[in-house]
Motif scaffolding. Structure first.
Motif, PDB file in Angstrom:
ATOM      1  N   ILE A   1       0.760  -1.321   0.037  1.00  0.00           N
ATOM      2  CA  ILE A   1       0.055  -0.197   0.083  1.00  0.00           C
ATOM      3  C   ILE A   1       1.001   1.527  -0.034  1.00  0.00           C
ATOM      4  O   ILE A   1       0.542   2.058  -0.743  1.00  0.00           O
ATOM      5  N   ILE A   2       1.962   1.334   0.741  1.00  0.00           N
ATOM      6  CA  ILE A   2       2.787   2.570   0.990  1.00  0.00           C
ATOM      7  C   ILE A   2       3.314   2.760  -0.353  1.00  0.00           C
ATOM      8  O   ILE A   2       3.732   3.777  -0.728  1.00  0.00           O
ATOM      9  N   SER A   3       4.181   1.525  -0.808  1.00  0.00           N
ATOM     10  CA  SER A   3       5.136   2.041  -1.980  1.00  0.00           C
ATOM     11  C   SER A   3       4.327   2.340  -3.157  1.00  0.00           C
ATOM     12  O   SER A   3       4.865   3.131  -3.972  1.00  0.00           O
ATOM     13  N   LYS A   4       3.090   1.959  -3.252  1.00  0.00           N
ATOM     14  CA  LYS A   4       2.186   2.360  -4.230  1.00  0.00           C
ATOM     15  C   LYS A   4       2.007   3.985  -4.271  1.00  0.00           C
ATOM     16  O   LYS A   4       1.986   4.506  -5.328  1.00  0.00           O
ATOM     17  N   MET A   5       1.510   4.419  -3.162  1.00  0.00           N
ATOM     18  CA  MET A   5       1.271   5.623  -2.804  1.00  0.00           C
ATOM     19  C   MET A   5       2.554   6.491  -2.984  1.00  0.00           C
ATOM     20  O   MET A   5       2.374   7.708  -3.633  1.00  0.00           O
ATOM     21  N   LEU A   6       3.756   5.960  -2.846  1.00  0.00           N
ATOM     22  CA  LEU A   6       4.883   6.773  -3.034  1.00  0.00           C
ATOM     23  C   LEU A   6       5.345   6.862  -4.258  1.00  0.00           C
ATOM     24  O   LEU A   6       6.383   7.778  -4.518  1.00  0.00           O
ATOM     25  N   THR A   7       4.678   6.202  -5.293  1.00  0.00           N
ATOM     26  CA  THR A   7       5.074   6.538  -6.658  1.00  0.00           C
ATOM     27  C   THR A   7       4.089   7.568  -7.363  1.00  0.00           C
ATOM     28  O   THR A   7       4.471   8.107  -8.452  1.00  0.00           O
ATOM     29  N   GLN A   8       3.208   8.338  -6.496  1.00  0.00           N
ATOM     30  CA  GLN A   8       2.323   9.191  -7.030  1.00  0.00           C
ATOM     31  C   GLN A   8       2.671  10.662  -6.675  1.00  0.00           C
ATOM     32  O   GLN A   8       3.440  10.670  -5.533  1.00  0.00           O
ATOM     33  N   SER A   9       2.580  11.436  -7.528  1.00  0.00           N
ATOM     34  CA  SER A   9       2.909  12.900  -7.302  1.00  0.00           C
ATOM     35  C   SER A   9       1.994  13.559  -5.832  1.00  0.00           C
ATOM     36  O   SER A   9       0.893  12.974  -5.782  1.00  0.00           O
TER      37      SER A   9
END
Length: 257
Positions: free
Chosen positions: A81-89
């Motif tokens: 969940i967190i790594s997916k968020m961190l790919t977003q601006s």
């Protein structure tokens, strides 16, 4: 500190994991991850024995392989969940507060509309994020070893149905946002997408590329992990690193706050 001893509830026994136990378990997993102690379908048997021994010696708590596997599922959920968020601006990681940082409430609301599983992570403290990244990131990208906790307990992972598109870097069209929220039937959804331009996706450097680049600089293990933790969540830092001459890459990384 919460009582780490197992507690009985009905016919089952529950174990309360403390921050100290998590840190001790992850320290052991990171060590064995770096030594490539994984088979194709999970951690090698002696890794579980090492974890059981280290937690017992450090925390004075008896745990089992089943308890370790259950805890690994929690770590994997955090990573996914967190790594997916961190790919977003608009998203970053606050290493002091140990939680995700977001540019604005609007960015968060729009992201959660399309990624409801992330809803509880706005103010969620996740300790040992750097260690969690270390034991999961390379496997999730390359497919080698344990990509999910289900694989680590030798279960078959069934891919989830494709969800609505992730929130784009800057803004999302109103029509597309409505489709994401309402969950239109797949046929209607596909037809709508054909009528729109593809959404731009942010560039994400594979963690393996970052790790391999750092290995060439001959870091001590602790410095390598610190540098990896910074570069994995900041694409521009890695681009800046690649632009530097070889002889000053390591001093520059060590100088970063």
């Amino acid at each position: 500190m919460a009582d780490p001893k197992p507690k009985k509830g009905g016919t089952r026994t529950y174990l309360q994991w403390t921050p100290e136990m998590d840190t001790t378990l992850l320290d052991t997993l990171v060590e064995h991850h770096n030594n490539a102690n994984r088979a194709q379908n999970g951690w090698k048997p002696h890794v579980y024995n090492a974890c059981i021994k280290h937690v017992k010696e450090t925390c004075g708590v008896d745990i089992t392989k089943d308890k370790i596997q259950a805890r690994i599922k929690t770590f994997d959920k955090h990573y996914e969940i967190i790594s997916k968020m961190l790919t977003q601006s608009g998203f970053g990681w606050d290493s002091e507060k140990n939680m995700v940082e977001v540019d604005s409430d609007e960015v968060w609301s729009r992201y959660v509309e399309a990624n409801k599983e992330a809803g509880c992570y706005r103010n969620k403290v996740v300790m040992n994020w750097q260690a969690i990244q270390t034991i999961y990131s390379r496997d999730h990208v390359t497919g080698v070893g344990v990509a999910t906790p289900a694989e680590s307990v030798q279960e078959q992972v069934t891919p989830a149905p494709e969800e609505s598109p992730e929130v784009p870097q800057k803004r999302q069209r109103t029509g597309e946002a409505i489709l994401c929220m309402m969950g239109e039937m797949r046929t209607s959804f596909d037809e709508t997408l054909k009528a729109t331009e593809p959404l731009p996706m942010p560039k994400v450097t594979p963690p393996t590329e970052i790790y391999d680049a750092l290995k060439k600089l001959n870091f001590e293990e602790s410095d390598l992990l610190k540098a990896y933790g910074k570069l994995i969540i900041n694409e521009r830092l890695f681009e800046a690193l690649k632009a530097l001459p070889e002889e000053i890459k390591k001093p520059w990384l060590l100088s970063l706050p």
